[in-house]
Design a protein around this motif. Structure first.
Motif, PDB file in Angstrom:
ATOM      1  N   ILE A  37      44.890  30.812  34.998  1.00 19.16           N
ATOM      2  CA  ILE A  37      44.551  30.755  36.420  1.00 19.16           C
ATOM      3  C   ILE A  37      45.516  31.606  37.234  1.00 19.16           C
ATOM      4  O   ILE A  37      45.099  32.381  38.100  1.00 19.16           O
ATOM      5  N   GLU A  38      46.807  31.490  36.937  1.00 19.62           N
ATOM      6  CA  GLU A  38      47.799  32.327  37.629  1.00 19.62           C
ATOM      7  C   GLU A  38      47.512  33.806  37.386  1.00 19.62           C
ATOM      8  O   GLU A  38      47.602  34.633  38.304  1.00 19.62           O
ATOM      9  N   LEU A  40      44.608  35.281  36.625  1.00 13.59           N
ATOM     10  CA  LEU A  40      43.420  35.716  37.344  1.00 13.59           C
ATOM     11  C   LEU A  40      43.720  35.911  38.830  1.00 13.59           C
ATOM     12  O   LEU A  40      43.281  36.901  39.431  1.00 13.59           O
ATOM     13  N   GLU A  41      44.500  35.010  39.414  1.00 10.66           N
ATOM     14  CA  GLU A  41      44.881  35.145  40.824  1.00 10.66           C
ATOM     15  C   GLU A  41      45.679  36.430  41.057  1.00 10.66           C
ATOM     16  O   GLU A  41      45.460  37.139  42.039  1.00 10.66           O
ATOM     17  N   LEU A  42      46.610  36.733  40.145  1.00  4.80           N
ATOM     18  CA  LEU A  42      47.394  37.966  40.263  1.00  4.80           C
ATOM     19  C   LEU A  42      46.507  39.211  40.163  1.00  4.80           C
ATOM     20  O   LEU A  42      46.678  40.165  40.919  1.00  4.80           O
ATOM     21  N   ILE A  43      45.569  39.183  39.244  1.00  2.00           N
ATOM     22  CA  ILE A  43      44.672  40.328  39.066  1.00  2.00           C
ATOM     23  C   ILE A  43      43.836  40.541  40.323  1.00  2.00           C
ATOM     24  O   ILE A  43      43.699  41.665  40.801  1.00  2.00           O
ATOM     25  N   GLU A  44      43.293  39.450  40.862  1.00  2.00           N
ATOM     26  CA  GLU A  44      42.472  39.562  42.075  1.00  2.00           C
ATOM     27  C   GLU A  44      43.294  40.062  43.266  1.00  2.00           C
ATOM     28  O   GLU A  44      42.824  40.864  44.059  1.00  2.00           O
ATOM     29  N   GLU A  59      45.085  26.069  31.138  1.00  2.00           N
ATOM     30  CA  GLU A  59      44.280  26.215  32.354  1.00  2.00           C
ATOM     31  C   GLU A  59      43.068  27.108  32.144  1.00  2.00           C
ATOM     32  O   GLU A  59      41.970  26.753  32.510  1.00  2.00           O
ATOM     33  N   MET A  60      43.268  28.291  31.574  1.00  2.00           N
ATOM     34  CA  MET A  60      42.188  29.245  31.330  1.00  2.00           C
ATOM     35  C   MET A  60      42.673  30.180  30.236  1.00  2.00           C
ATOM     36  O   MET A  60      43.782  30.685  30.299  1.00  2.00           O
TER      37      MET A  60
END
Length: 158
Positions: A37-38, A40-44, A59-60
């Motif tokens: 999750i962390e 994916l947030e960084l990538i976005e 988490e993912m």
């Protein structure tokens, strides 16, 4: 300069990768994460050129991160690191995703740097092109050949 995000739930390995990559002046580490999750947030948020991601994270998973990243249309490319590729299901899933390489632990950080700095060479763009996943490993070449044969068999079954 290549902008990189690194994700691994093993904090020691995460720091080792970060340290090794940071020593190259052509690579900029713009974020690290210890779960999917962390990451994916960084990538976005940061839109890195490349994400170095572990497959198994809390988490993912790394696979889920790649799938979600592809869904949002990100241009981030992935280098997948893993301790083991044990199931046909994981191999099949990886062969259907847009990744640069699979790197088998333990690995030489110099190989990762070389892979980051080379021209873009995404393995599968989900357009049905026949490709082989390149695996960087310290194991014998025979292991790589076995994985390639297994991937070809899985693709034929699709």
């Amino acid at each position: 300069m290549k902008k990189i995000v690194i994700a691994d739930d093993n904090k020691i390995l995460l720091e080792q990768i970060k340290k090794g990559l940071s020593e190259n002046e052509e690579i900029e580490i713009i974020g690290t994460a210890q779960n999917g999750i962390e990451e994916l947030e960084l990538i976005e948020k940061l839109n890195p050129d490349i994400a170095v991601t572990d497959i198994e994270m809390p988490e993912m998973t790394g696979i889920e991160v790649i799938e979600q990243t592809e869904k949002i249309g990100s241009t981030t490319e992935f280098i997948v690191i893993t301790g083991a590729i044990t199931s046909n299901e994981i191999l099949k899933k990886l062969s259907s995703l847009s990744i640069r390489n699979i790197i088998y632990k333990p690995f030489d950080i110099k190989q990762v740097i070389d892979d980051i700095l080379k021209e873009s060479e995404v393995i599968n763009t989900n357009e049905g092109k026949e490709t082989d996943i390149k695996i960087i490993t310290n194991e014998k070449v025979g292991f790589i050949d076995k994985i390639k044969r297994l991937l070809r068999k899985l693709k034929k079954k699709q």
